[in-house]
Design a protein around this motif. Sequence first.
Motif, PDB file in Angstrom:
ATOM      1  N   VAL A   1     -25.113 -42.130 -84.104  1.00  0.00           N
ATOM      2  CA  VAL A   1     -24.979 -43.011 -83.055  1.00  0.00           C
ATOM      3  C   VAL A   1     -23.479 -43.080 -82.734  1.00  0.00           C
ATOM      4  O   VAL A   1     -23.160 -42.893 -81.517  1.00  0.00           O
TER       5      VAL A   1
ATOM      6  N   PHE B   1     -32.869 -42.164 -91.809  1.00  0.00           N
ATOM      7  CA  PHE B   1     -32.168 -43.144 -91.055  1.00  0.00           C
ATOM      8  C   PHE B   1     -30.534 -43.350 -91.087  1.00  0.00           C
ATOM      9  O   PHE B   1     -29.884 -43.874 -90.310  1.00  0.00           O
TER      10      PHE B   1
ATOM     11  N   SER C   1     -29.094 -40.872 -88.973  1.00  0.00           N
ATOM     12  CA  SER C   1     -29.343 -41.114 -87.500  1.00  0.00           C
ATOM     13  C   SER C   1     -28.382 -42.395 -86.956  1.00  0.00           C
ATOM     14  O   SER C   1     -27.607 -42.302 -86.196  1.00  0.00           O
ATOM     15  N   ASN C   2     -27.952 -43.148 -87.900  1.00  0.00           N
ATOM     16  CA  ASN C   2     -27.209 -44.400 -87.884  1.00  0.00           C
ATOM     17  C   ASN C   2     -25.928 -43.799 -87.493  1.00  0.00           C
ATOM     18  O   ASN C   2     -24.769 -44.079 -86.767  1.00  0.00           O
TER      19      ASN C   2
END
Length: 174
Positions: A121, A114, A117-118
């Motif tokens: 962005v 995560f 993934s963050n």
Amino acid sequence: MISTRLHTAINDQINAELWSAYLYLSMSLDAEAKGYKGVANWFYVQWLEEQDHARILMNYLNSRDAKVTLKPIDAVRTEWNSVLEMFQETLRHEKVVTGLINNLAAIAAEDRDFASSNMLVWFIDEQIEEEESAREMIFAAESVEGDKYGMYQLDKELAARVYKQASPLATSAE
């Protein structure tokens, strides 16, 4: 902990970002050699931005205790037939980079990483801007194709583009 697969892919992306910087520097130098100082400035700013992208990824790997491994940068093209051709190649290239970023995001999602993934962005959003900017430049170059005064005006407008450091690199003091 970052997976080996994602670690390798981010190192590959660092190389791709540095190659992109090298490509845009080459375009800048070719434009300048042909007297298009504004176009040269536009691509010079792109060169700086691509270096920022590489640095963001380097900082991220370092923050995850993952070693940055720099690789050789392949040669780039050094001459284009027109300003329009430069911007068309820019859009083609940015679409490839978008695919690479999407691949990183897919790996991070598969890994359930995560944090990665963050971080990605920002790159996904940045690629939307990069492609949009290239399309705008293609439209502008097509609009003045064959019109020397129009090209002069476009070149003059592009000379005003200013580099702004990528937000993930900005310090809290700014």
